[in-house]
Design an enzyme around this catalytic site. Structure first.
Site, short mmCIF file in Angstrom:
data_model
loop_
_atom_site.label_atom_id
_atom_site.label_comp_id
_atom_site.label_asym_id
_atom_site.label_seq_id
_atom_site.Cartn_x
_atom_site.Cartn_y
_atom_site.Cartn_z
N TRP A 187 1.33 -1.31 0.42
CA TRP A 187 0.30 -0.19 0.15
C TRP A 187 0.56 0.94 -0.13
CZ3 TRP A 187 -2.36 -4.78 1.35
CH2 TRP A 187 -3.77 -4.59 1.56
N TYR A 228 1.02 5.04 0.29
CA TYR A 228 0.08 6.50 0.39
C TYR A 228 1.02 7.15 0.49
CZ TYR A 228 -3.88 3.20 0.58
OH TYR A 228 -5.54 2.75 -0.25
N ILE A 248 1.70 -3.30 -6.18
CA ILE A 248 1.14 -2.28 -5.33
C ILE A 248 -0.16 -1.32 -5.30
CG2 ILE A 248 1.93 0.17 -6.43
CD1 ILE A 248 4.25 -1.62 -7.80
N LYS A 249 -0.70 -0.87 -4.52
CA LYS A 249 -1.88 -0.29 -3.86
C LYS A 249 -1.88 1.19 -4.07
CE LYS A 249 -5.55 -0.03 -1.37
NZ LYS A 249 -5.91 0.27 0.54
N VAL A 250 -2.26 1.66 -5.18
CA VAL A 250 -2.01 3.25 -4.64
C VAL A 250 -3.57 3.90 -4.45
CG1 VAL A 250 0.28 3.55 -5.72
CG2 VAL A 250 -1.87 3.84 -6.35
#
Lengths: 307, 307, 307, 307, 307
Positions: free
Chosen positions: A169, A171, A203-205
């Site tokens: 994550w 951020y 990948i988390k955006v």
């Protein structure tokens, strides 16, 4: 194991067969199995925002089994949560849905302009619970970012040796960034790049806005005329920023809002070659039947069955 | 294995055969193999400056394989990058070009007058990826320099035991230094000395100006009439400051600029007995064919074929 | 192994045979072998003050082998330096002169009123390089002194287990002390005591003045009429403060100055039962032939051959 | 990095980039670089048979540098030897030829019908000496074979993690086998299979005869009419037995004999798709100039330049 | 996740969620997914019997990918093999079929009345290769059985901590047993019990005959009139002996024979509540199309679609 999944796995040439197997499990499960797209259910809001803010809008969601059930019934690719929530259901639901153990978490009982989440799980716990991956949050822009990167480095090395995948994550947040800057296109693209360079498999955006936060970057975006006007173009740029699309990039849903807008965003992710969504509050803060219908629409859009 | 390479290796008498072997691999690869000169391609700017600022000027460079290809086709001695970029190609390009894993990195999403990069890789990862060396950045002048030196100490000891070479990026920066002071000749020479004393095999510094930053040093430079007027003299002094030329010192290229000026600088490095260049943005921010031609000219100058 | 050396070794009754062997090597080497006196060549100024300030006055001294050669030709008891300088010659000069690896170092590119040197070497490195001892600097009076003492504790424990000797540079410095106080007799005596209590085998301090820095101490010195008027008396007091002369205490030379004065100081050390000198800049900042002649005079004084 | 080498590397899909890099170094060095064929110089006979039996026929070969020189001058792909021989030259010849550290050895001062070699080196030593691979001998058929397999298992796991390749000498021997059976085609093929199943990257076996040792196997060879009449057919069968040719299988030369016969055998290995030869006594037991000419002929045959 | 699978998982109440997840993966894969029945393809005969005896009847089976392909195309629940065979395909086939790493193996090049297989793999390797389980062979009746049990204990403990399942091949053999006794009903039932008591999740035994080997047991079978006349009764008794059916017991196929007989045996296993078959030589020693048809029939019988 179709050609698209084989293609995606080929991007992870330095990973061992175990990690590739777990990536395959993630990509080959649920409604979107084999499409190369993912919808993941994450439920860490109980820890991150508190229980009432998270679960009171839909009280059955206080129950840890609720989320396993939701992920399974809706056909999500995976369910991601902190240690406690997974421990409370992993045995009963063993094998029913790929699990991601979120290894760090942060709560709201103290305010931090520059957050540093606590490491609340381990790779060994992830193996014990039968997870396919570990999840880890970094906050680029925080004065503590270096420490988070170093924690991630150690965890990722151990996870990869044990054949697990690593979901990051990423951020942007912290005293160096304006509120608007946290989702600025230059900043989100940068966050995706950092996660990729740190060795993330997934990948988390957040969905980026057209805002440009950094003066030095702004000059380049304008000089090179990087197309960032539409959401779809911005998604494309973020995906490009994660190794020219050779890392799986998914987008978070944010707070519960208007469904129509949400579906539009999903279409933009799809058309921008994003790999999918990670949808928490929009899923579990409404009655289950509604949630399943909502998620089915999202998946239908990703699958190309709903235009 | 010619006499010049044997001579260079003889300077590293305390190193084991493994480290010497990897130094030999570095010195005997590519267009400059066996000359004792090096041109290295470093691509950590995606992490350090952000993806668009780094890659938008030449979009194919978003792709991690692009840089492996560029280093190989141009005949560079090595390719240096953070974990993610190496992981994304090390298996496919195994054995095609010596690799250097950069073990610490710093991003621009938070501002630090006194930077402290995060450790983002390990010696074990370098072995796993088949690298010949690890790379590490120190910022002498930062209030955090002590911590960086200590991180380097540990990493270097482990790397040397495992038969790897150690490349140190020594970049003075921090609240004790003026902007001009970061490239002052006394400061750059000092940075080279510190890296050498910390046990670096290869030292990378910026090209120095004739500015003198430290009052105490200025007195000595003037009293002893240390020749520092021309760039070539300054390079010679920096090389002298790294154990009288018995450590490999290479110079970084900085932002993309005018080619003619750049080639003049390369000539000055060559004539001042510098060992070569590490050229990132000037290489990968232009179309590949141009970049190869550009690098061939640089290598031609070092090889003495272009005057 | 004469009686004086046996006597000195008898003071270190808790040390293992390995550490005693290395103390004996130190005491039985060079021009002063067997006298119980020592002259050590330390060269850490490249790191501590910068290369030009250290080596420009005598350019051959940029070369790491220069200092090995100087120590050997002058007949010093040992050569002490940071990792890089020792690595650059330890194999070629193996067995030719006892080596001391300085394990912490500090540079001048950032200013600290309260210095905390970085740990830049390890006991394992000292073994690898064939050293007889490790060296460590503490700055009593610095706000960071506790951390330095703790680092020393760990290093000394490890060194003693490995059969090495421990040399401590004990230099009062920091925001709690006046400039004059750094060499005040009460402060220097205190610094020697601290080093001895921390387990040092050999203690290096600066030559003390007759100044008394601490009010509480001053009262006692006056009440008890501790003789501190002459340099020789002060040396005697410092030696007394290091376990009644049962620890080896040597004195540092400071910046290059007038030779006649220097020799007078050496006589005072000798007559005050100091064990010797550690002489850096006064040695290597003049042409080698001069330096050897200079050091021969110093050693002649210690040996009692020059009055 | 040509297509043939890329193809060979593709067979090792579970290996990390480091191991593939070292396999590439082995395949891309010397006269046969890039052909996919190998000639390796092994010199463990001093340990295995005694010095006079090994080196008296060509006294310069008592000198450890002789073998480094021979491997380099003849253009061998690698030089393999026990710890002592490698230690005696690895620094001087760093980077000049790929090295293989033989990790177990057996001597003739005691007779064993069922040999169990001693483990005489380690993976850490191989890294220290800059080796591309470790070598290990197993004796299938020995009553101690289980212990050897288990030693190999541990060593191979450690070597692969450290990015090294694993070369297995698989020599059937022991009280269950007749002398003739040690080179029987069924037995040699079985030995190749065992090495492959134990995870070897490169397998060394003896040239097989047409003899069939095991009754149960004999039945199958006859029933299935496995072609084993010519040496070339037998080589083909052994290569097939090592994962259908997807493991590198090389053949040992045995005692020094008639050159013409030897070249015929090399042709048979080549035509049977064997990957090359490992030639000890036939190389170093003759004058160097002869040996180089002899090895050049062997390599010429493998390269297809000599019919 | 249907009720039958949930029921089976409920028997493993002491296992962590990871192990249950991997048992679920085993049970929910392939043609028999969700039926609670299994057909596993094991290919360790190359090691156990030699390559020609194993693969010459169907030469494509020399190729390691052949068996991955066969297991996938036929819809087997899993593919089990030693290290080398799995390493040769695990990355290419990542996620396509559950894998079982056989951790010990034995070859035929030396005769043992009392076999002790070598440990040829590890739990770490199983994680690296993405396996769902480790496999281990014990030979109750061998004089070495205690050592095998102890090896299994250690491996099983480590595997269970890492969330893997444990499959035990329990084959009575050794100098205390007659040849007939190896498949005697009392002995096979006993072997199943031992494996269950050692903590196996899945137990593989041979089909038992009506012979009774042990005098003491024989008395009880006769006194209690344990029904063992038909194969189906005997299967029922063996399953009963493995914790009253609360452990998964599967039966091995033995050498290739008559298909009709084989299918009869499968019916007996099915009707005796056996959980399935592990079929090696009968599968891979015939052309692939035949093998798939053969396995489909077996699975059809287990699925109850073929009477």
């Amino acid at each position: 194991m179709n050609d698209r999944i084989r293609e995606i796995l080929s991007w992870y040439g330095s990973d061992n067969a175990g990690t590739r197997t777990n990536l395959a499990r993630l990509l080959n499960h649920g409604r979107l199995a084999g499409t190369g797209r993912l919808v993941i259910l994450p439920v860490d809001q109980g820890f991150e925002h508190g229980p009432a803010r998270s679960f009171a809008p839909n009280p059955p969601s206080y129950h840890p089994h609720y989320h396993f059930g939701l992920a399974i019934e809706a056909g999500c690719n995976a369910y991601a949560a902190p240690l406690g929530f997974l421990e409370a259901g992993a045995s009963q639901y063993a094998g029913a849905v790929p699990l991601i153990l979120k290894l760090n978490n942060h709560d709201m009982l103290h305010e931090d302009k520059d957050p540093l989440p606590a490491v609340t799980g381990s790779v060994k716990e992830a193996l014990r619970l039968g997870c396919v991956a570990v999840g880890f949050t970094i906050y680029p822009g925080s004065v503590h970012c270096g420490r988070m990167y170093e924690q991630l480095r150690e965890i990722a090395e151990e996870a990869k040796n044990a054949g697990l995948a690593v979901v990051v994550w990423s951020y942007p947040r912290g005293s160096s960034l304006s509120k608007e800057g946290e989702t600025a296109i230059d900043v989100v693209a940068y966050a995706a790049q950092i996660a990729a360079q740190l060795g993330a498999h997934v990948i988390k955006v957040k969905l980026p806005t057209a805002h440009l936060e950094q003066a030095a970057a702004k000059k380049v975006y304008e000089a090179e005329q990087v197309p960032i006007k539409t959401l779809s173009e911005r998604v494309k740029h973020v995906v490009q920023s994660a190794f020219a699309g050779r890392r799986i990039v998914i987008f978070s849903g944010g707070p519960k809002g208007d469904d129509k807008t949400f579906f539009e965003e999903v279409r933009a992710i799809r058309d921008g070659n994003g790999f999918g969504s990670i949808i928490g509050r929009n899923s579990f803060q409404r009655p289950k039947a509604d949630a399943i219908k909502f998620l089915q629409t999202v998946m239908g859009i990703y699958a190309g069955e709903i235009p």
